[in-house]
Design an enzyme around this catalytic site. Structure first.
Site, PDB file in Angstrom:
ATOM      1  CB  CYS A   1      -0.918  -0.015   1.223  1.00  0.00           C
ATOM      2  SG  CYS A   1      -2.018   1.393   1.324  1.00  0.00           S
TER       3      CYS A   1
ATOM      4  CB  CYS B   1      -0.704   2.507   3.918  1.00  0.00           C
ATOM      5  SG  CYS B   1      -2.243   1.931   3.250  1.00  0.00           S
ATOM      6  CG  ASP B   2       3.055   1.089   4.452  1.00  0.00           C
ATOM      7  OD1 ASP B   2       2.408   1.532   5.416  1.00  0.00           O
ATOM      8  OD2 ASP B   2       3.010  -0.093   4.093  1.00  0.00           O
TER       9      ASP B   2
END
Lengths: 102, 300
Positions: free
Chosen positions: B130, B133-134
């Site tokens: 992701c 997300c990261d």
């Protein structure tokens, strides 16, 4: 016990020099799985008597996140005597987090 | 005995629960981890009809509260098997057994792993599925994205704003994703294309430090120093536990038409876990409604 708000200022006293093991949740407000984990962390704090629970906001404390090599959140790290003894990444149920302290 | 047992508390499962309880049926929903499904990873949802913008977390929580508020019961137990006993379906979880008149399988989909050694061990230590997300943890660093579809192209574009270098690795020389996105990436100086190549090894002590790449044309291998590897090679279903119960296709998706009926009477399926062309939030919700009403009709 309450969930501790951990920052660079109190990391040494609350985590590194803590006599009890500490479970630290690295999180951010924009992270969905972190928000899913939040009630689990709250619950754990209410139940555990032999460990402390703290949260580190990675947006406010990027240096702590970097120091512990956090590259995905939520990351939960268990500390004993200031040393990392366990780590989990992503949403995990309560019993999996408790196991990190074992 | 419950009227409807639903496996999975994602968008499809919870939508089915709402329609089931509103039709006066007793509904139990089984979830292995947390409610919400894949959408909780999405910071901003902007394509759900009627809602201009909402976070995936808020959307999922609203759905969960709506379903449970109406009377659906959500149980956090992993379903390991379902026995079809005709009029009764026995749902076996890691912790117990439940009887239901009908079942809706809404198990969703998960990110497809590369299938390279040490991949799982390095999740959260360099390996990610992701980028949104990261990505922020890789500011100023060199990273790689693997994949050839729109997700891989979007991930590369997103990461190019944070990272020093983004290597885009794809096993073919053409992308499945939109040509416009490819063009845009070609103009970015810090995006480097590594085509006709695949990742064969992940290297590093405790965290990812480099990846080994095999080039398809000549079989040569090279090492690429990256701290992050974003895997974007699509989704896969999570239906192993039900492959003996209902018909699945070669990829493991449960075979069903628009009616959401499987080949087994009384067992329905909804959302990303079933054969379908479009896998979106709106289609998952739509499936939930269709499957629940089909289950109601079956029971009555």
């Amino acid at each position: 016990m309450e969930v501790l708000h951990i920052t660079t200022e109190n990391f040494e006293s609350e985590v590194v020099k803590s006599e009890m093991p500490v479970l630290v949740d690295f999180w951010a407000s924009w992270c969905g799985p972190c928000r899913m984990l939040a009630p689990v962390i709250e619950e754990l704090a209410g139940e555990l008597t032999d460990a402390k629970i703290g949260k580190i906001n990675v947006d406010e404390e990027p240096d702590l996140a970097k120091k512990y090599g956090v590259m995905s959140i939520p990351t939960v790290i268990a500390f004993k005597n200031g040393e990392e003894v366990g780590r989990s990444v992503g949403f995990k149920p309560k019993n999996a987090l408790v196991k990190l302290l074992k | 005995m419950f009227d409807i047992a639903i496996v999975g508390a994602g968008t499809a499962g919870l939508s089915a629960a709402i329609y089931g309880v509103r039709a006066g049926k007793s509904v139990i929903v089984f979830e292995a981890l947390t409610y919400g499904g894949q959408i909780i990873n999405t910071p901003e949802v902007e394509n759900y009809p009627g809602i201009r913008q909402i976070s995936g977390f808020d959307f999922a929580t609203g759905l969960y509260e709506q379903a449970t508020g109406l009377g659906a019961e959500v149980v956090y137990e992993r379903v390991i098997r379902i026995d079809d006993q005709g009029d009764t379906k026995l749902v076996v979880t890691e912790d117990g057994q439940y009887e239901a008149k009908s079942v809706i399988l809404a198990t969703g989909a998960k990110n497809r792993p590369l299938g390279v050694e040490r991949e799982e061990e390095l999740i959260g230590a360099g390996v990610s599925y992701c980028a949104t997300c990261d990505g922020a943890f890789f500011r100023g660093k060199d990273v790689a994205v693997v994949g050839g579809g729109n997700t891989a192209l979007e991930d590369a574009a997103y990461l190019s704003a944070y990272c020093r270098t983004v290597y885009l690795i794809h096993r073919r020389d053409q992308f499945r994703g939109e040509e416009k996105s490819v063009e845009r990436l070609r103009k970015k100086e810090n995006v480097k294309f590594v085509l006709e190549s695949r990742v064969t090894a992940l290297n590093g002590e405790g965290k990812l430090e480099s990846i080994t790449i095999e080039h398809g044309k000549n079989g040569e291998t090279t090492q690429l120093a990256v701290e992050g590897l974003f895997v974007a090679i699509g989704q896969m279903p999570d239906n192993e536990a039900f492959a003996n119960l209902v018909d699945v296709d070669h990829s493991g998706y449960i075979k069903a038409m628009e009616s959401c009926e499987t080949n087994v009477p009384g067992i329905f399926t909804a959302g990303d876990c079933r054969t379908k062309k479009v896998r979106q939030l709106a289609t998952a919700a739509a499936d939930g409604a269709i499957a629940a009403l089909a289950a109601c009709e079956y029971i009555d």
